[in-house]
Design a protein around this motif. Structure first.
Motif, PDB file in Angstrom:
ATOM      1  N   GLY A  43       0.833  -1.204   0.000  1.00  0.00           N
ATOM      2  CA  GLY A  43       0.000   0.000   0.000  1.00  0.00           C
ATOM      3  C   GLY A  43       0.858   1.240   0.000  1.00  0.00           C
ATOM      4  N   PRO A  44       0.238   2.397  -0.241  1.00  0.00           N
ATOM      5  CA  PRO A  44       0.999   3.643  -0.344  1.00  0.00           C
ATOM      6  C   PRO A  44       1.574   4.077   1.000  1.00  0.00           C
ATOM      7  CG  PRO A  44      -1.360   4.081  -0.428  1.00  0.00           C
ATOM      8  CD  PRO A  44      -1.200   2.596  -0.435  1.00  0.00           C
ATOM      9  N   SER A  45       2.537   4.983   0.916  1.00  0.00           N
ATOM     10  CA  SER A  45       3.182   5.501   2.115  1.00  0.00           C
ATOM     11  C   SER A  45       2.133   6.049   3.088  1.00  0.00           C
ATOM     12  CB  SER A  45       4.150   6.610   1.687  1.00  0.00           C
ATOM     13  OG  SER A  45       4.791   7.119   2.810  1.00  0.00           O
ATOM     14  N   CYS A  47      -0.089   4.340   4.856  1.00  0.00           N
ATOM     15  CA  CYS A  47      -1.375   3.621   4.962  1.00  0.00           C
ATOM     16  C   CYS A  47      -1.445   2.725   6.202  1.00  0.00           C
ATOM     17  CB  CYS A  47      -1.666   2.813   3.704  1.00  0.00           C
ATOM     18  SG  CYS A  47      -0.603   1.369   3.520  1.00  0.00           S
ATOM     19  N   LYS A  49       1.088   0.177   7.074  1.00  0.00           N
ATOM     20  CA  LYS A  49       1.751  -1.128   6.944  1.00  0.00           C
ATOM     21  C   LYS A  49       2.734  -1.386   8.094  1.00  0.00           C
ATOM     22  CE  LYS A  49       3.700   0.000   2.967  1.00  0.00           C
ATOM     23  NZ  LYS A  49       3.271   1.405   2.821  1.00  0.00           N
ATOM     24  N   HIS A 203       6.015  -1.303  -0.565  1.00  0.00           N
ATOM     25  CA  HIS A 203       5.113  -0.470  -1.370  1.00  0.00           C
ATOM     26  C   HIS A 203       5.327  -0.764  -2.859  1.00  0.00           C
ATOM     27  CE1 HIS A 203       8.753   2.038  -0.790  1.00  0.00           C
ATOM     28  NE2 HIS A 203       8.601   2.174  -2.094  1.00  0.00           N
ATOM     29  N   ARG A 217      -3.943  -5.743   0.363  1.00  0.00           N
ATOM     30  CA  ARG A 217      -3.835  -4.374  -0.141  1.00  0.00           C
ATOM     31  C   ARG A 217      -4.403  -3.411   0.891  1.00  0.00           C
ATOM     32  NH1 ARG A 217      -2.233  -4.819  -5.451  1.00  0.00           N
ATOM     33  NH2 ARG A 217      -2.490  -6.945  -6.206  1.00  0.00           N
ATOM     34  N   MET A 218      -3.512  -2.540   1.409  1.00  0.00           N
ATOM     35  CA  MET A 218      -3.929  -1.601   2.471  1.00  0.00           C
ATOM     36  C   MET A 218      -4.126  -0.206   1.916  1.00  0.00           C
ATOM     37  SD  MET A 218      -1.766  -2.583   5.892  1.00  0.00           S
ATOM     38  CE  MET A 218      -2.755  -1.508   6.934  1.00  0.00           C
ATOM     39  N   GLU A 219      -5.078   0.479   2.526  1.00  0.00           N
ATOM     40  CA  GLU A 219      -5.364   1.859   2.136  1.00  0.00           C
ATOM     41  C   GLU A 219      -5.988   2.537   3.350  1.00  0.00           C
ATOM     42  OE1 GLU A 219      -7.239   1.810  -1.878  1.00  0.00           O
ATOM     43  OE2 GLU A 219      -8.311   3.545  -1.021  1.00  0.00           O
ATOM     44  N   GLY A 220      -5.455   3.680   3.713  1.00  0.00           N
ATOM     45  CA  GLY A 220      -6.056   4.454   4.796  1.00  0.00           C
ATOM     46  C   GLY A 220      -6.301   3.661   6.074  1.00  0.00           C
ATOM     47  N   LYS A 224      -8.114  -3.489   2.245  1.00  0.00           N
ATOM     48  CA  LYS A 224      -9.225  -3.354   1.301  1.00  0.00           C
ATOM     49  C   LYS A 224      -9.522  -4.668   0.604  1.00  0.00           C
ATOM     50  CE  LYS A 224      -9.969   0.995   1.897  1.00  0.00           C
ATOM     51  NZ  LYS A 224     -11.152   1.423   2.613  1.00  0.00           N
TER      52      LYS A 224
END
Ligand SMILES: Nc1ncnc2c1ncn2[C@@H]1O[C@H](COP(=O)(O)OP(=O)(O)OP(=O)(O)O)[C@@H](O)[C@H]1O
Length: 239
Positions: A43-45, A47, A49, A203, A217-220, A224
């Motif tokens: 996932g993005p920076s 998020c 992890k 990432h 898959r991670m987000e916020g 997800k």
């Protein structure tokens, strides 16, 4: 009719929440990692992890939620199994080797902590260094090694005590691209040989695909979706 016993997942994260100051960082995270599989957290920076990985390692305690390793309760309410009792190996982005120790002493340290006697310690240290292609590097200091070699030493140290679970926090991100790709492939082979359950923070989608059996898959601060890659890649060690 047979009733096969279904093993519990090697790692079970249930409804975990965490915040720093007023900022929620993990929001109702649930995750199951079957025994012997490698789960990438992608996932993005920012998020969450690394925060989730630190909770698994016992370096942080969640505001709420439960964590189990197999049938063992690891986190529940105020209860927290101390990091040294979690039977983990960890590899960080910055290698985290002790500069004043030789390579062999670095690798042997987890065995020393577990009270393994000297001759056994030496045998297993050499075996771990051999597995990462550094059998002759025991007497050197970390400062005398390249970045890729230092990360191999960190990997040897993580596996030497044959922990139940391995945790990786962006272990290849400090290396240049070619080295990243070759070490990623080597780690994929090694982890499959060992059959250890692993959680691997990255990432980089290519790295996740090259290494993992499953990609969370991670987000916020939430997971997800989980994508399972080709099931034939799942280790034969899965119960
Ligand atoms: N000790 C801390 N104190 C306050 N906020 C923090 C702390 N550690 C992390 N955070 C914040 O929590 C959020 C999640 O951080 P985390 O390190 O888990 O993200 P990440 O997904 O691993 O990101 P990256 O890929 O950049 O390492 C970020 O907004 C970060 O700024």
């Amino acid at each position: 009719m047979s009733h096969a016993k279904v093993d519990p997942a090697a790692i079970r994260v249930q409804h975990v929440f965490h915040h720093f100051a007023a900022t929620p960082v993990l929001n109702d995270v649930c995750l199951e990692v079957p025994k012997g599989t490698i789960m990438a957290l992608l996932g993005p920076s920012g998020c969450g992890k690394s925060t989730l990985l630190k909770l698994l390692a016992g370096l942080l305690h969640p505001d709420a939620g439960q964590l189990f390793f197999g049938e063992q309760k690891v986190v529940d309410g105020r209860f927290s199994l101390p990091p040294e009792k979690r039977d983990l190996g960890m590899v960080f982005q910055d290698y985290a080797l002790w500069p004043h120790m030789t390579v062999a002493q670095n690798v042997a340290f987890p065995l020393h902590m577990r009270g393994v006697r000297v001759s056994e310690r030496q045998r297993r240290t050499l075996e771990a260094l051999d597995r990462v292609g550094l059998a002759d590097f025991g007497p050197r200091r970390p400062s005398e090694l390249s970045g890729g070699q230092q990360q191999r030493v960190a990997l040897a140290r993580a596996i030497v005590a044959e922990p139940q679970i391995l945790l990786f926090d962006e272990p290849l991100s400090n290396l240049d691209r070619n080295l990243r790709e070759s070490l990623c492939e080597e780690m994929a082979v090694l982890l499959r040989q060992l059959g250890t359950t692993a959680v691997y923070v990255t990432h980089d989608p290519h790295e996740a695909e090259a290494l993992a059996h499953g990609i969370a898959r991670m987000e916020g601060g939430a997971i997800k979706r989980i994508d399972w890659l080709d099931i034939s890649r799942v280790s034969p060690f899965v119960a």
